[in-house]
Motif scaffolding. Structure first.
Motif, mmCIF file in Angstrom:
data_model
loop_
_atom_site.group_PDB
_atom_site.id
_atom_site.type_symbol
_atom_site.label_atom_id
_atom_site.label_comp_id
_atom_site.label_asym_id
_atom_site.label_seq_id
_atom_site.Cartn_x
_atom_site.Cartn_y
_atom_site.Cartn_z
ATOM 1 N N GLY A 34 1.800 -0.118 2.601
ATOM 2 C CA GLY A 34 1.609 1.290 2.845
ATOM 3 C C GLY A 34 1.527 1.376 4.396
ATOM 4 O O GLY A 34 1.314 0.562 5.132
ATOM 5 N N GLN A 35 2.134 2.449 4.857
ATOM 6 C CA GLN A 35 1.985 2.913 6.322
ATOM 7 C C GLN A 35 1.692 4.267 6.599
ATOM 8 O O GLN A 35 2.422 5.239 6.130
ATOM 9 C CB GLN A 35 3.527 2.678 6.868
ATOM 10 N N ASP A 36 0.407 4.602 6.886
ATOM 11 C CA ASP A 36 -0.053 5.908 7.101
ATOM 12 C C ASP A 36 0.281 6.648 5.594
ATOM 13 O O ASP A 36 -0.385 6.306 4.792
ATOM 14 C CB ASP A 36 0.774 6.598 8.247
ATOM 15 N N ALA B 40 0.758 3.016 -6.932
ATOM 16 C CA ALA B 40 1.162 3.552 -5.256
ATOM 17 C C ALA B 40 -0.267 3.813 -4.607
ATOM 18 O O ALA B 40 -0.363 3.799 -3.459
ATOM 19 C CB ALA B 40 2.026 4.584 -5.540
ATOM 20 N N LEU B 41 -1.241 4.736 -5.309
ATOM 21 C CA LEU B 41 -2.393 5.083 -4.715
ATOM 22 C C LEU B 41 -3.241 3.960 -4.215
ATOM 23 O O LEU B 41 -3.723 3.890 -3.254
ATOM 24 C CB LEU B 41 -3.160 5.956 -5.693
ATOM 25 N N VAL B 42 -3.210 2.697 -5.402
ATOM 26 C CA VAL B 42 -4.167 1.634 -4.860
ATOM 27 C C VAL B 42 -3.565 0.787 -3.762
ATOM 28 O O VAL B 42 -4.358 0.710 -2.700
ATOM 29 C CB VAL B 42 -4.283 0.830 -6.122
ATOM 30 N N LEU B 43 -2.174 0.838 -3.505
ATOM 31 C CA LEU B 43 -1.628 0.013 -2.348
ATOM 32 C C LEU B 43 -1.618 0.894 -1.132
ATOM 33 O O LEU B 43 -2.177 0.207 -0.114
ATOM 34 C CB LEU B 43 -0.066 -0.390 -2.795
ATOM 35 N N GLY B 44 -1.563 1.957 -1.196
ATOM 36 C CA GLY B 44 -1.650 2.806 0.066
ATOM 37 C C GLY B 44 -2.973 2.857 0.508
ATOM 38 O O GLY B 44 -3.228 2.878 1.709
ATOM 39 N N THR B 45 -4.007 3.113 -0.295
ATOM 40 C CA THR B 45 -5.461 2.951 -0.120
ATOM 41 C C THR B 45 -5.827 1.442 0.591
ATOM 42 O O THR B 45 -6.424 1.634 1.711
ATOM 43 C CB THR B 45 -6.335 3.370 -1.205
ATOM 44 N N ARG B 46 -5.221 0.545 -0.133
ATOM 45 C CA ARG B 46 -5.753 -0.864 0.609
ATOM 46 C C ARG B 46 -5.145 -0.941 1.886
ATOM 47 O O ARG B 46 -5.992 -1.407 2.909
ATOM 48 C CB ARG B 46 -5.130 -1.801 -0.577
ATOM 49 N N LYS C 154 -5.300 -2.291 7.206
ATOM 50 C CA LYS C 154 -4.491 -2.273 8.267
ATOM 51 C C LYS C 154 -5.154 -1.410 9.394
ATOM 52 O O LYS C 154 -4.977 -1.981 10.653
ATOM 53 C CB LYS C 154 -3.186 -1.888 8.090
ATOM 54 N N ASN C 155 -6.123 -0.765 9.398
ATOM 55 C CA ASN C 155 -6.649 -0.158 10.250
ATOM 56 C C ASN C 155 -8.070 -0.598 10.629
ATOM 57 O O ASN C 155 -8.911 0.010 11.658
ATOM 58 C CB ASN C 155 -6.783 1.525 10.189
ATOM 59 N N GLY C 156 -8.577 -1.763 9.998
ATOM 60 C CA GLY C 156 -9.715 -2.512 10.289
ATOM 61 C C GLY C 156 -11.145 -1.734 9.745
ATOM 62 O O GLY C 156 -12.123 -1.971 10.449
ATOM 63 N N PHE C 157 -10.972 -0.953 8.853
ATOM 64 C CA PHE C 157 -12.143 -0.511 8.426
ATOM 65 C C PHE C 157 -13.016 -1.473 7.461
ATOM 66 O O PHE C 157 -12.498 -2.155 6.641
ATOM 67 C CB PHE C 157 -12.120 0.889 7.742
#
Length: 578
Positions: free
Chosen positions: A206-208, A303-309, A314-317
């Motif tokens: 996922g990227q954004d 796709a939704l799970v991968l994008g969310t993860r 990747k943004n450190g939350f």
């Protein structure tokens, strides 16, 4: 038998994480080398990550990408590596580095730069002007980048005509629902049209707003699928290519030469030797690996799970928080979040009002128990009464309307953001595409959030995904009563979504025609829909653009997602259908 052992490394790069990306690339080079592979390929822009957007305008970013390439070159002892990076000459190029045994042998520059949908490559890159054929372990290989393979008589045909027996395409092909079918049909056609083996290495992750689905594939010269990697997972796919079959097929079918045909790509075809030695007799053929494709709902869910993860991690939350309403949308978002991050990273907030059904809190707590997440209950009645009291003098001569309804949504948004600030949890927005399209949302209320997981998922698909996940769980993980509830925002007594919108079974096909397929009002009416309903839906879509422009990013699922794909002006006097 003339063979080429090839490895397709579909990896999950992160934009700008040069250290992490290089580490991942070198790890897979080592694995490929240990498996006796002749050549290992990595996706388009694997080194800088894709798409880097305006980071490409920073010289420091380009230089860091080139230093990272040097590290990959140094790690290539005893193997050929093809990897995506940004090349810098007088202009920037989206490029594939062809590396062998510690040396950068050649660079291929992407010729066709997409500038539609989610792509904006002409903003940054200069097109290539050459289609070399590379000899790798005695096999002629045509190397290209992503969009280059989509043209009927493009670089693949030029390279095949120049002697290429294998066409290797490195790609960052973003996902939308069902795209793999058209992509594989296209790749199979390239193989048969050019009587060449086609190997396609795709990015995953996922990227954004974008998700890359992997699914790297290899087709033989007759268009038969001989290998497929998993979808939505990192994998090193290794296969032995029977290149001898290309020679025999071409002998039997001279039509592939296409003498005199007009080529879309008129580039010179140089011959470049990377490695002339062959080791065919030293190894046995590997068994073929063809991973089955996911069925429709499973594909969207993954796709939704991968994008969310990837967006969260990747943004450190440190975790996420979700407003749990006892409805189907928030239930699906919470379930996806748990599958992506684990229950310990997901938190729920239940915020009943004077208009909330007792069942809403019951269903929300039941879901939280099923998912194993902690849920907090914070009633909003005191805050709501305080707001009404504060506004009483100004609103004294008016009747209650959507203003008072939206106050409740905005109070909830404030509470969610307060916990986000306090604990570092990102707020996950729960609005679906049907609501976002028609503006059935509250600015600074239920539109609040850092990421909108189901922003591009129509309501009818939301229901299907809930049932799919329950099937996978083997029980009603999302309570059946939630899925069967009549949709309501519960902002006034007896409220139903259908007070404002058509039934979702009617609304979603109209939205598909107008938003996804760009059909006009008369065309949609001609499909058998009531004119007044079509005109109402279109008006709602057109007048809600100012809201959508302020909404959080969300995962692209359909061919035309708001923001990334469908970009319309806020200020416009044009109205479809008059």
């Amino acid at each position: 038998m003339k063979q080429l052992r090839i490895a397709l490394a579909q990896i999950n790069s992160t934009v700008g994480d040069f250290e992490g990306n290089v580490r991942l690339i070198i790890k897979n080079i080592d694995r490929a080398r240990n498996a006796g592979t002749d050549v290992v390929a990595f996706p388009e822009m694997a080194i800088p990550g894709y798409p880097p957007e305006d980071l490409l305008l920073k010289s420091s970013f380009i230089d860091a990408n080139l230093r990272a390439l040097d590290e990959v070159v140094a790690a290539s002892k005893g193997i050929t590596v093809v990897v995506g990076f940004v090349d810098k000459e007088e202009e920037l190029h989206n490029s594939a580095a062809i590396i062998h045994d510690g040396e950068l042998v050649s660079v291929y520059h992407k010729i066709y730069l997409p500038n539609y949908g989610v792509f904006d490559e002409k903003r940054y890159f200069h097109p290539g002007d050459s289609c070399p054929v590379y000899e790798i372990n005695g096999v002629n290989v045509g190397i290209s980048v992503c969009e280059d393979i989509w043209y009927d008589t493009g670089p693949a045909t030029v390279q095949a005509s120049g002697g290429a027996e294998v066409i290797l395409n490195i790609s960052a092909s973003p996902y939308h629902h069902g795209k793999h079918h058209s992509r594989e049909r296209m790749l199979g056609s390239r193989a048969t049209d050019n009587v060449a083996i086609v190997a396609f290495c795709n990015l995953v992750g996922g990227q954004d707003e974008l998700v890359f689905d992997g699914g790297s594939v290899i087709f033989d010269e007759q268009g038969n699928l001989i290998s497929r990697a998993k979808q939505f997972e990192e994998e090193l796919l290794i296969a032995d290519l029977d290149v001898e079959g290309v020679f025999h097929s071409r002998l039997q079918d001279p039509r592939w030469r296409k003498e005199g045909q007009k080529l879309e790509c008129d580039c010179p075809t140089d011959r470049i030797t990377v490695s002339a030695s062959r080791q065919d007799s030293l190894r046995a053929m590997l068994p073929k690996q063809v991973t089955p494709l996911l069925e429709s709902d499973a594909e969207v869910y993954k796709a939704l799970v991968l994008g969310t993860r990837d967006y969260i991690l990747k943004n450190g939350f440190g975790g996420v928080i979700i407003g749990l309403s006892g409805g189907v949308d928030s239930s699906l978002v919470a379930t996806i979040a748990v599958d992506a991050l684990g229950p310990e990273s997901v938190h729920g907030l239940i915020m009943p009002s004077r208009f909330s059904s007792p069942l809403s809190a019951e269903y929300a707590n039941k879901l939280a128990t099923n998912l194993g997440i902690k849920a907090f209950t914070v009633p909003i009645e005191m805050a709501y009464s305080a707001y009404l009291d504060s506004l009483s003098e100004v609103l004294c001569n008016t009747k209650p309307d959507v203003t008072e309804e939206n106050l409740q949504a905005r109070i909830r948004g404030t509470l969610l953001m307060a916990l986000s600030n306090k604990f570092g949890w990102m707020v996950l927005n729960t609005g679906n595409k049907s609501e976002v399209a028609t503006g059935y949302t509250t600015l600074y209320g239920d539109m609040a959030g850092g990421y909108a997981i189901i922003k591009d998922v129509p309501k009818t698909l939301v229901n299907r995904l809930c049932r799919y996940r329950n099937t996978q769980a083997g029980f009603d993980l999302i309570p059946e009563a939630v899925i069967n509830r009549i949709p309501s925002a519960e902002l006034r007594p007896g409220q139903k979504d259908t007070d404002t919108l058509p039934e979702y079974d009617l609304l979603d096909p109209i939205l598909l025609a107008y938003v996804e397929e760009d059909k006009g009002v008369e065309q949609i009416i001609a499909q058998g829909y009531e004119p007044s309903v079509v005109k109402k839906v279109v008006r709602l879509v057109d007048t809600s653009e100012y809201k959508r422009r302020q909404s959080p990013p969300g995962i692209k699922i359909t061919p035309k997602a708001f923001g990334r794909d469908r970009r319309e002006p806020i200020t416009s006097k044009f109205r479809e259908g008059g």
